[in-house]
Each structure stands twice: as C-alpha cells, then as structure tokens.
Design a protein around this motif. Structure first.
Motif, PDB file in Angstrom:
ATOM      1  N   LEU A 206      15.313  16.292 -28.436  1.00 25.11           N
ATOM      2  CA  LEU A 206      14.775  15.021 -28.876  1.00 25.11           C
ATOM      3  C   LEU A 206      14.728  13.829 -27.766  1.00 25.11           C
ATOM      4  O   LEU A 206      15.724  13.844 -26.933  1.00 25.11           O
ATOM      5  CB  LEU A 206      15.853  14.539 -29.965  1.00 25.11           C
ATOM      6  N   PRO A 207      13.887  12.815 -27.892  1.00 26.47           N
ATOM      7  CA  PRO A 207      13.931  11.724 -27.134  1.00 26.47           C
ATOM      8  C   PRO A 207      15.041  10.730 -27.546  1.00 26.47           C
ATOM      9  O   PRO A 207      15.039  10.242 -28.659  1.00 26.47           O
ATOM     10  CB  PRO A 207      12.614  11.078 -26.950  1.00 26.47           C
ATOM     11  N   MET A 392      18.284  14.694 -25.567  1.00 26.05           N
ATOM     12  CA  MET A 392      19.261  15.161 -26.198  1.00 26.05           C
ATOM     13  C   MET A 392      18.897  16.505 -26.820  1.00 26.05           C
ATOM     14  O   MET A 392      17.750  16.732 -27.300  1.00 26.05           O
ATOM     15  CB  MET A 392      19.714  13.961 -27.449  1.00 26.05           C
ATOM     16  N   ALA A 393      19.868  17.622 -26.668  1.00 26.36           N
ATOM     17  CA  ALA A 393      19.819  18.746 -27.203  1.00 26.36           C
ATOM     18  C   ALA A 393      20.691  18.794 -28.236  1.00 26.36           C
ATOM     19  O   ALA A 393      22.070  18.638 -28.254  1.00 26.36           O
ATOM     20  CB  ALA A 393      20.207  19.680 -26.099  1.00 26.36           C
ATOM     21  N   VAL A 394      20.187  18.916 -29.469  1.00 24.70           N
ATOM     22  CA  VAL A 394      21.027  19.149 -30.762  1.00 24.70           C
ATOM     23  C   VAL A 394      20.954  20.803 -30.887  1.00 24.70           C
ATOM     24  O   VAL A 394      19.754  21.410 -31.276  1.00 24.70           O
ATOM     25  CB  VAL A 394      20.523  18.415 -31.838  1.00 24.70           C
ATOM     26  N   GLU A 406      19.208  23.620 -40.481  1.00 26.66           N
ATOM     27  CA  GLU A 406      18.411  23.381 -39.534  1.00 26.66           C
ATOM     28  C   GLU A 406      17.060  22.779 -39.869  1.00 26.66           C
ATOM     29  O   GLU A 406      16.704  21.707 -39.270  1.00 26.66           O
ATOM     30  CB  GLU A 406      18.432  24.463 -38.476  1.00 26.66           C
ATOM     31  N   ARG A 407      16.430  23.444 -40.787  1.00 25.40           N
ATOM     32  CA  ARG A 407      15.003  23.065 -41.259  1.00 25.40           C
ATOM     33  C   ARG A 407      15.156  21.676 -41.761  1.00 25.40           C
ATOM     34  O   ARG A 407      14.339  20.942 -41.405  1.00 25.40           O
ATOM     35  CB  ARG A 407      14.508  23.968 -42.080  1.00 25.40           C
ATOM     36  N   ARG A 408      16.005  21.375 -42.581  1.00 31.09           N
ATOM     37  CA  ARG A 408      16.286  20.235 -43.412  1.00 31.09           C
ATOM     38  C   ARG A 408      16.700  18.995 -42.118  1.00 31.09           C
ATOM     39  O   ARG A 408      15.754  17.887 -42.187  1.00 31.09           O
ATOM     40  CB  ARG A 408      17.073  20.074 -44.386  1.00 31.09           C
ATOM     41  N   PHE A 409      17.397  19.247 -41.472  1.00 30.41           N
ATOM     42  CA  PHE A 409      18.046  18.464 -40.329  1.00 30.41           C
ATOM     43  C   PHE A 409      16.566  18.044 -39.497  1.00 30.41           C
ATOM     44  O   PHE A 409      16.442  16.745 -39.498  1.00 30.41           O
ATOM     45  CB  PHE A 409      18.881  19.033 -39.451  1.00 30.41           C
ATOM     46  N   PHE A 410      16.166  18.877 -38.774  1.00 28.75           N
ATOM     47  CA  PHE A 410      14.857  18.695 -37.765  1.00 28.75           C
ATOM     48  C   PHE A 410      13.857  17.958 -38.806  1.00 28.75           C
ATOM     49  O   PHE A 410      12.965  17.209 -37.948  1.00 28.75           O
ATOM     50  CB  PHE A 410      14.652  19.773 -37.087  1.00 28.75           C
ATOM     51  N   THR A 411      13.518  18.676 -39.884  1.00 35.78           N
ATOM     52  CA  THR A 411      12.353  17.947 -40.497  1.00 35.78           C
ATOM     53  C   THR A 411      12.677  16.327 -40.597  1.00 35.78           C
ATOM     54  O   THR A 411      11.650  15.666 -40.932  1.00 35.78           O
ATOM     55  CB  THR A 411      12.186  18.727 -42.084  1.00 35.78           C
ATOM     56  N   HIS A 412      13.831  15.952 -41.396  1.00 36.70           N
ATOM     57  CA  HIS A 412      14.168  14.591 -41.550  1.00 36.70           C
ATOM     58  C   HIS A 412      13.846  14.061 -40.118  1.00 36.70           C
ATOM     59  O   HIS A 412      13.361  12.670 -40.426  1.00 36.70           O
ATOM     60  CB  HIS A 412      15.586  14.402 -42.048  1.00 36.70           C
ATOM     61  N   LEU A 413      14.346  14.283 -39.213  1.00 43.25           N
ATOM     62  CA  LEU A 413      14.157  13.462 -37.810  1.00 43.25           C
ATOM     63  C   LEU A 413      12.568  13.370 -37.649  1.00 43.25           C
ATOM     64  O   LEU A 413      12.096  12.316 -37.386  1.00 43.25           O
ATOM     65  CB  LEU A 413      14.627  14.411 -36.575  1.00 43.25           C
ATOM     66  N   ILE A 418      10.803  10.769 -35.032  1.00 41.14           N
ATOM     67  CA  ILE A 418      11.493  11.400 -33.733  1.00 41.14           C
ATOM     68  C   ILE A 418      10.780  12.770 -33.456  1.00 41.14           C
ATOM     69  O   ILE A 418      11.161  13.739 -34.201  1.00 41.14           O
ATOM     70  CB  ILE A 418      12.699  11.591 -33.955  1.00 41.14           C
ATOM     71  N   PRO A 419      10.034  12.827 -32.518  1.00 39.90           N
ATOM     72  CA  PRO A 419       9.341  14.140 -32.091  1.00 39.90           C
ATOM     73  C   PRO A 419      10.675  15.370 -31.630  1.00 39.90           C
ATOM     74  O   PRO A 419      11.501  15.023 -30.963  1.00 39.90           O
ATOM     75  CB  PRO A 419       8.746  13.881 -30.942  1.00 39.90           C
TER      76      PRO A 419
END
Length: 428
Positions: A206-207, A392-394, A406-413, A418-419
């Motif tokens: 993430l940036p 940032m690496a999550v 993971e899918r729900r987390f990154f989809t929300h971002l 947030i790319p």
C-alpha cells in the motif's frame, strides 16, 4: 538450572519468554519474521559474513534454550551457526532444536529478499528490528558500500551493554497489579486447516501517503484505521454464518512499552491491548468501528494502567506456588493459562511495528520491508504490517484454507481509494 554464581553464562527468561517457551509446540509457531526486499539480488556469502560479524554484538540472540528443574533458561549457544539458508515455501516453522543446532534465530535469502526469523522468547519486534537494521548495514558494507551507523542500530566496535539484556518487565513492575477479569470468548475466525505444515501467506503493498490520508479522514492513526478494517472484515465473516448469538470480535494488538518505560533492553518488552466490537449491541457502521478503536486505544494507552498490567503478569510468573511446580507440569499450567487469556478472547492478532527508518545512505539499496507472524494455535490468520519509505506491506499468514478475511480487508482498502498490490505464496 545452573548455580547462581554462573550468571555470567546463563540468565533467566523474561516474563514473555517464560510464556513462549512453555507454549511452543509443533502445531504452534511462536516465531516471527522480518524481511527486507533489496534492490539487487542477495549475495549469500556476503550475508553469511554479515551474520557472523553482527551476532557477537547481540549476545542475547546468540543463545539456546535449556530446561531446568523448574524453569527454562538461556545460555550461550556453542554450536556452529546460524547458517544462512535458501528460503522456503512455508516460513516461520516451529522451533526444532536438533534441526537448527539449537539456534533460536534463522537467516534466509531468496532472489532479492533477506529474512530473519526469531523465536519470540528471545526478543520482541522492536528488539529484533535493531538487530535486523544493523545486519542490513553490515551486509551492505560487505558489498563495499559506505553505510554509517545511525539511530536504531548498534556499533559493532562497542562492547555489548548489560542494559541491553535486562528484564525490563521485572525492573518496571510496580506495587499495583492488574490482571483483570476473564474476557468473553471471541469469534475464532477459523477455517478448515491446510495440510500440515502449510503457512498460507498473502501480502498487500500500500502507498503510505494515501493510507495516511484516509486514516486521517477518520481522525485515526494508521494502526487504528487498519485495526478497524480488520475488525470489520472478521465481523462480516461471522455475519455470513448467521449465528443466533454472535460472539464479540476482538484483536490482540501488541504495544511497545519502551516509549513509556525507559530501557535499552533488546529482549521482550510489550503488552497486548484488546479492541473489541460486540455485535450483539447492533450493527456498527465502519466510522463507528474506527471511533471505537480510537477511543479504546487512547483510553488504555495509559502509563499507570500498563504498569499495573505488566506488574500483574510478573506477579503471576513469580507466584510461589508456580515456582515450585516441576517444569513439565508448569508448562501445562502456563499453556492452559495462555489459552484462557491469550487465545480464547481473541479473533486474531494485528501488529504494526511502524516505520523502519535507516540512514540515508542505506535507503537506496532497499525496496521495502515486510513482517510476518508464524502459525497460530488454530487455523486463523495473523496480520502484521510495516512501512519503509512510502510503501507499507500488510501480511496475513495462517494455516487455514480460507482467504475471506484477506479478501474483505484489501477490498475495503481499494473501495476507499487505496491501491493494493497483492503477492502470495498460495498456488491458487
């Protein structure tokens, strides 16, 4: 256990170390990993030289775990190693003393990635980050680069200080103790287990500037914001199962105690906070979850409360009854205590050591940093993040087959602008 007169060669574990040494099992890995993705391909011979040069400056990492009659203890490891190894598909393997020559730290390389794994009884994230930052500087020097010493690293020309090996829990324990009442059982967020030992890893890049801007729009820090996103993701997992009585969703958030209690220790010195959302109270909006996390963290990040909590933890491990229980039985008692207060009340763990600063001369040689937590006691994912520069690496890591969290987390971002760039060791 050795005679007290031999303290120059052995020393007792700190409060956290006692716990991790008692609960380590083949199906639970109290091992975590720091990784640096370099600009150029790793030279394993230079990396081995760097390990050999750096380790003597950090004697608390150059130890092996021994069994006494009543407690585990550390002593210097006389065995060859640790040896730099090619990386593996399933990282953060449990401690296997015979395979590892009794070393509690490991070093790996793959293409441009340098990784260091540490058994949590040895040190926490802030302590290991000092070792890892120093190691990277020494490695770059071995390649011929001029890298000066800087904040957050140690000078190899200075001798180790006894303060770096102190038990900060014991020194900062006060007169008031707080262990608290038992928390409610949380939604476990598990899925069917993958074949043993398979650690499924998913990392999102993430940036930081865009992430910080979104967090600020909620009047939250990056840690508070990502904690709220993870809580919401797990709440949605539970809602899909349509329980008549849903359980609370809570996270274990490790907090570095060094800003509140001065110490130079490179050993463990953290406590865990428990932000929680109770869905039986109703459906929380995401802004309400962020506000709940923000309020909780500010309320409980109190010097006196944290000191009372660490005092309670120290008092438990120094309890006279526990002291005289033989080690095999003590391990059972402590493992059950950990399940009761360290597993049952939580839906997962999220740790964020924060930025990884390096001297300006080092920065052009490093692309990014990563942190990973090892196998949990059950098939549910742990989450860890770290930032370097504007990246940032999550990283999620777990032994379950589902990637819904993971899918729900990154989809929300992504929905919030947030790319995210995804990397994974999964074959599918």
């Amino acid at each position: 256990m050795p005679n007290k007169s031999d303290r120059s060669t052995w020393y007792p574990l700190d409060n956290a170390g006692l716990l991790y040494s008692a609960i380590q099992r083949e199906r639970y890995s109290a091992v975590y990993r720091f990784s640096a993705v370099m600009v150029k391909k790793v030279d394993p011979e230079a990396l081995q030289r760097a390990v050999d040069l750096t380790l003597p400056r950090f004697p608390n990492f150059a130890v092996r775990l021994r069994k006494g009659a009543f407690w585990h203890y550390f002593e210097p490891n006389p065995n060859p190693g640790p040896f730099v190894q090619p990386d593996m598909a399933n990282p953060c393997q449990p401690v296997r003393r015979k395979e590892d020559n009794e070393w509690l730290i490991r070093f790996f390389y793959y293409e441009k990635r340098i990784s260091m794994e540490v058994f949590h009884a040895v040190s926490d994230g802030p302590g290991t980050s000092v070792f890892f930052r120093t190691l990277l500087a020494v490695y770059l020097r071995e390649l011929g680069h001029y890298i000066p010493d800087g904040p957050g690293m140690l000078d190899l020309q200075t001798p180790p200080k006894k303060e770096e090996r102190e038990d900060a829990y014991a020194r900062h324990a006060g007169g008031k103790k707080l262990r608290g009442s038992l928390e409610k059982t949380a939604f476990p967020n598990t899925s069917p287990a993958a074949p043993f030992y398979t650690l499924n890893v998913i990392t999102g890049l993430l940036p930081v500037d865009k992430l910080r801007a979104v967090a600020k729009s909620y009047q939250a820090t990056i840690t508070e914001y990502l904690t709220a996103v993870l809580l919401q993701s797990i709440l949605e997992n539970q809602a899909e199962q349509h329980f008549k009585k849903p359980r609370p969703v809570a996270l274990a958030i490790p907090i570095n105690l060094r800003p509140w209690f001065p110490t130079e220790t490179l050993r463990n010195f953290i406590l865990t906070m428990r932000p929680c959302i109770d869905p039986t109270l109703g459906d929380y909006t995401f802004p309400e979850i962020v506000q709940q996390v923000h309020s909780y963290m500010h309320l409980h990040a109190s010097r006196l409360e944290m000191q009372a909590k660490l005092t309670g933890n120290v008092r438990f491990s120094t309890n006279h009854f526990l002291q005289i229980i033989p080690l095999p039985l003590k391990n059972i008692v402590m493992a059950f205590s950990y399940w009761l207060v360290g597993v049952r009340p939580y839906s997962g763990t999220y740790t964020n050591p924060g930025p990884f600063p390096v001297p300006p001369a080092m920065a052009p040689h490093i692309q990014r940093l990563e942190v990973m937590l090892g196998q949990a006691t059950r098939p549910s994912p742990h989450c860890a993040s770290i930032s370097f520069g504007n990246t940032m690496a999550v990283t999620f890591a777990g032994t379950g087959t589902s990637s819904e969290t993971e899918r729900r987390f990154f989809t929300h971002l992504v929905r919030e602008g947030i790319p995210v760039k995804i990397e994974s060791n999964r074959s599918e």
